[in-house]
Design an enzyme around this catalytic site. Structure first.
Site, PDB file in Angstrom:
ATOM      1  CD  GLU A  77     -31.071  21.431  19.056  1.00  0.00           C
ATOM      2  OE1 GLU A  77     -32.001  21.149  18.294  1.00  0.00           O
ATOM      3  OE2 GLU A  77     -30.069  22.079  18.694  1.00  0.00           O
ATOM      4  CG  HIS A  96     -27.386  19.347  16.092  1.00  0.00           C
ATOM      5  ND1 HIS A  96     -28.125  19.424  14.922  1.00  0.00           N
ATOM      6  CD2 HIS A  96     -27.810  20.373  16.871  1.00  0.00           C
ATOM      7  CE1 HIS A  96     -28.968  20.442  15.013  1.00  0.00           C
ATOM      8  NE2 HIS A  96     -28.790  21.047  16.178  1.00  0.00           N
ATOM      9  CG  HIS A  98     -27.620  25.300  14.260  1.00  0.00           C
ATOM     10  ND1 HIS A  98     -27.549  25.976  15.457  1.00  0.00           N
ATOM     11  CD2 HIS A  98     -28.245  24.132  14.542  1.00  0.00           C
ATOM     12  CE1 HIS A  98     -28.118  25.256  16.420  1.00  0.00           C
ATOM     13  NE2 HIS A  98     -28.545  24.129  15.896  1.00  0.00           N
ATOM     14  CG  HIS A 167     -32.597  22.928  13.718  1.00  0.00           C
ATOM     15  ND1 HIS A 167     -33.178  22.104  14.651  1.00  0.00           N
ATOM     16  CD2 HIS A 167     -31.447  23.348  14.287  1.00  0.00           C
ATOM     17  CE1 HIS A 167     -32.431  22.055  15.734  1.00  0.00           C
ATOM     18  NE2 HIS A 167     -31.366  22.795  15.535  1.00  0.00           N
TER      19      HIS A 167
HETATM   20 ZN   LIG Z   1     -29.747  22.725  16.793  1.00  0.00          ZN
END
Ligand SMILES: [Zn+2]
Length: 255
Positions: A77, A96, A98, A167
């Site tokens: 990602e 980023h 979760h 997500h």
């Molecule tokens: Zn992710």
């Protein structure tokens, strides 16, 4: 230490702090724009953030591709970072993750994630939600190419954080310290809001005036901010890796 060396060291510290604060686990990542080339950024190879050291940092371009031959696996990602750096020239660092407490707000339609605690003011008045299915239909929900990442960056717009439905979230800021701070307090703000809603009654959000007042008083290398950075780094067992602000940052504190 060189400017690049100091930035890499800060990136390693950021990885360890985010892991220690349980913003990331085996998954999730943090990146920083290259200090000498705005068209590149630095991020770890595919590795749990808690385990990242200086030798694990790789240099990618704004298409998410390595600038040197790289045989080690990269984060699937990584495009999230590339697209945000490309769309937002003022952004110097991206996370980023979760983090579980943020997830309900990307799923439930009824309640927006908004700032409710003073340390949550940096998330802004309201957090946009990006749903990968809107443009890309049924996927595995991961952002695995530039088209998806650009769509996410578009949803983020000028905001500091966007939720990703089912997500996680993507956060962007002007420095590593800021993006780490934002990412640590985002789940806490989310948790406070969930609990307040359980108590019932009307929710009092931070007003735009309060958010503005908080942001006006913030400096990434002030004594108060450094206090949190030092605390988190020591808690994560990497206090010895800290580089003082005057070691590699142009905007070192005057206070
Ligand atoms: Zn992710």
């Amino acid at each position: 230490m060189s400017k690049l060396g100091a930035v890499i060291q800060d990136l390693v510290v950021s990885n360890r702090i985010l892991a220690n604060q349980e913003v990331v686990d085996a998954y999730g990542h943090v990146s920083v724009r290259h200090p000498d080339n705005p068209n590149r950024f630095l991020i770890a190879r595919s590795l749990a953030p808690e385990l990242v050291g200086p030798d694990d940092i790789v240099e990618l371009d704004l298409d998410g591709q390595p600038v040197r031959e790289e045989r080690r696996s990269l984060y699937l990602e990584r495009f999230i970072h590339a697209a945000i750096f490309a769309a937002r020239p003022e952004v110097m660092a991206v996370v980023h993750a979760h983090a579980e407490d943020t997830l309900p707000f990307g799923i439930a339609q009824g309640t927006k994630l908004r700032a409710v605690i003073h340390s949550g003011s940096f998330i802004g008045a309201e957090v946009p939600v990006w749903d990968i299915a809107e443009r890309f239909g049924d996927t595995n929900l991961l952002v695995t190419n530039m088209a998806q990442a650009k769509d996410l960056a578009k949803c983020l717009g000028g905001a500091s954080v966007a939720l990703m439905r089912g997500h996680g979230f993507a956060a962007a800021a002007r420095s590593l310290i800021e993006v780490v701070r934002l990412s640590v307090y985002l789940p806490r703000n989310a948790r406070a809001l969930i609990r307040a809603r359980q108590l019932g009654g009307e929710i009092k959000y931070l007003s735009q005036g309060e958010i503005d007042a908080r942001n006006r008083g913030y400096s990434p290398y002030s004594v108060e901010t450094w206090r949190a950075w030092e605390y988190w780094a020591n808690k994560a067992g990497c206090g010895r890796l800290l580089t003082r602000p005057d070691a590699g940052h142009d905007d070192a504190p005057k206070d």
